[in-house]
Write an enzyme that holds these catalytic residues in place. Structure first.
Site, PDB file in Angstrom:
ATOM      1  N   GLU A   1      -2.293   4.532 -14.815  1.00 50.84           N
ATOM      2  CA  GLU A   1      -0.789   4.127 -14.688  1.00 50.84           C
ATOM      3  C   GLU A   1       0.024   3.935 -15.824  1.00 50.84           C
ATOM      4  O   GLU A   1       0.898   2.945 -15.667  1.00 50.84           O
ATOM      5  CB  GLU A   1      -0.993   2.619 -13.891  1.00 50.84           C
ATOM      6  CG  GLU A   1      -1.404   1.487 -14.494  1.00 50.84           C
ATOM      7  CD  GLU A   1      -3.174   1.547 -14.547  1.00 50.84           C
ATOM      8  OE1 GLU A   1      -3.560   0.571 -14.773  1.00 50.84           O
ATOM      9  OE2 GLU A   1      -3.818   2.705 -14.228  1.00 50.84           O
TER      10      GLU A   1
ATOM     11  N   HIS B   1      -4.940   5.335  -2.120  1.00 51.73           N
ATOM     12  CA  HIS B   1      -4.458   6.080  -3.400  1.00 51.73           C
ATOM     13  C   HIS B   1      -3.140   7.085  -3.022  1.00 51.73           C
ATOM     14  O   HIS B   1      -2.550   7.103  -3.885  1.00 51.73           O
ATOM     15  CB  HIS B   1      -5.520   7.214  -3.699  1.00 51.73           C
ATOM     16  CG  HIS B   1      -6.562   6.273  -4.337  1.00 51.73           C
ATOM     17  ND1 HIS B   1      -7.010   5.736  -5.494  1.00 51.73           N
ATOM     18  CD2 HIS B   1      -7.934   5.879  -3.802  1.00 51.73           C
ATOM     19  CE1 HIS B   1      -7.922   5.287  -5.930  1.00 51.73           C
ATOM     20  NE2 HIS B   1      -8.469   5.000  -4.829  1.00 51.73           N
TER      21      HIS B   1
ATOM     22  N   ASN C   1      -3.653   0.546  -5.156  1.00 52.61           N
ATOM     23  CA  ASN C   1      -4.735   1.676  -4.492  1.00 52.61           C
ATOM     24  C   ASN C   1      -5.710   0.715  -3.472  1.00 52.61           C
ATOM     25  O   ASN C   1      -5.808   1.499  -2.578  1.00 52.61           O
ATOM     26  CB  ASN C   1      -5.522   2.121  -5.899  1.00 52.61           C
ATOM     27  CG  ASN C   1      -4.730   3.096  -6.585  1.00 52.61           C
ATOM     28  OD1 ASN C   1      -3.574   3.815  -6.030  1.00 52.61           O
ATOM     29  ND2 ASN C   1      -4.936   3.464  -7.813  1.00 52.61           N
TER      30      ASN C   1
END
Length: 397
Positions: free
Chosen positions: A316, A279, A274
């Site tokens: 994640e 993102h 990220n």
């Protein structure tokens, strides 16, 4: 992975001008045709009464002949109507057949008008001719209003009626005087106005009905969409944490003695993805990983479809439940997933973007609660992290 297309809530409330006029016309015509010959029975019954009303006038034969012609016309019209309705039901509209139907309505109206002929000379002499006159006015009014939803049918019937009635009022003007002439001239526009008003009311009611049907469909699809979103992760389409926990509780209730393998996956160094690529790239990795999980894990590994046994656990992290699956088999599934995740690539990804995952595999024994089973998988996944990442670790006995 995104929400399935069937949950897109495609139906939208509509305005009347957004509804296909052809669809409205077909529905109205189908409803008019569905009446069949049964709707003509009261008029034919009235015609029979008119036949008896002319007894003693010397025109009985003419009246009964016209009644017989009307009956034949109505029978033919019923057959044409049934055939036309079958074609409409089969989505094969027949314009030529419809023109015949309109022509029959005009002929029927003309015959109704001719039924004034047997009593024209005798109007004002007794109740019989007056009864025939009143019955004809009521009959043509009903005949005009019944198919008013398809206004051309009403226009045809009234036009046919006027075409035969008006010459009679002219021919017998010396006997009848001006009043019948005025009534004959006023009757058609009055009937046209009445049928126009009725037609607009019927159409408005149908449009409202179609709007309500579309709105009901829209609300149903919106509810399904909302229910889907309440259970699934909006980015990946996998179950969310709460829905996954509910599914596991359901599995345990269905198979209380079964051992359920739990696989917990954490993408390695995801924060750096990220930070370095943005993102949007991180979201693309999450979606791609979810697709890999669904493609590698086979439906027969689960008690339900894989998208109902796999969840985005948070951030994640992903989690999988394999009901009735030994830990060795779960480890094999995990290894396939690990290899696929590490090898994934997308031409749309920025150069240098890659991802791996650390896996923890545990058995949720029926003697433990769900939190304990997940905690075992989490500890195994943590050991995979500290052991170098991009590997599969089994929970310790």
């Amino acid at each position: 992975m995104t929400a399935p297309a069937e949950f897109g809530a495609h139906a939208t409330p509509v305005n009347s001008d957004e509804i296909d006029p052809g669809k409205i016309q077909r529905i109205l015509l189908r409803r008019v045709l569905s009446a069949g010959i049964s709707a003509q029975v009261p008029m034919l019954f009235g015609a029979a009464l008119m036949g008896f009303a002319v007894n003693g006038l010397g025109t009985e034969k003419l009246m009964w002949t016209l009644i017989a012609v009307q009956f034949v016309l109505q029978s033919i019209t019923a057959m044409v109507s049934a055939n036309l309705r079958r074609k409409l039901d089969a989505n094969q509209p027949d314009r030529f057949l419809f023109r015949i139907f309109v022509g029959l309505e005009a002929l029927s109206g003309a015959v109704w008008g001719l039924m004034m002929l047997p009593v024209a000379k005798a109007l004002g002499n007794g109740l019989g001719p007056l009864f025939v006159c009143i019955t004809l006015i009521v009959t043509i009014t009903i005949v005009a209003l019944m198919p008013a939803a398809v206004r051309i049918l009403s226009i045809a019937a009234v036009t046919g009626f006027f075409a035969t009635l008006f010459p009679q009022t002219l021919y017998f003007y010396d006997i009848l005087g001006p009043l019948p002439m005025v009534a004959t001239l006023v009757l058609p526009p009055t009937l046209f106005w009445m049928t126009d008003v009725h037609s607009k009311q019927v159409r408005a009611a149908l449009v409202n009905e179609l709007q309500n049907e579309r709105l009901a469909l829209f609300l149903e699809e919106s509810l399904q969409h909302a229910q889907y979103l309440a259970r699934h992760d909006s980015l990946t389409g996998l179950l969310n944490r709460r829905a996954f926990q509910a599914k596991l509780v359901e599995l345990r209730q269905e198979r209380p003695e079964a051992a359920i393998s739990i696989i917990l996956i954490d993408l390695d160094h995801f924060k750096s993805i990220n930070d370095k690529f943005g993102h949007e790239a991180g979201d693309a990795v999450l979606v791609s990983t979810a697709d890999i999980i669904n493609s590698v894990t086979r439906p027969d590994d689960f008690s339900a479809r894989c998208d109902e046994a796999t969840a985005r656990w948070g951030g994640e992290e992903f989690i999988i439940a394999l009901a009735g699956c030994r830990i060795e088999a779960a480890a094999s599934v995990s290894e396939r997933l690990r290899a696929r995740i590490a090898a994934q690539a997308d031409p749309h990804w920025p150069d240098g973007l890659g991802v791996t995952g650390s896996f923890g595999v545990a058995i949720w024994d029926h003697q433990d609660d769900l939190a304990a089973g997940i905690a075992k998988a989490d500890k195994a996944m943590y050991r995979a992290k500290i052991s170098g990442r991009n590997q599969v670790e089994l929970a310790l006995p």
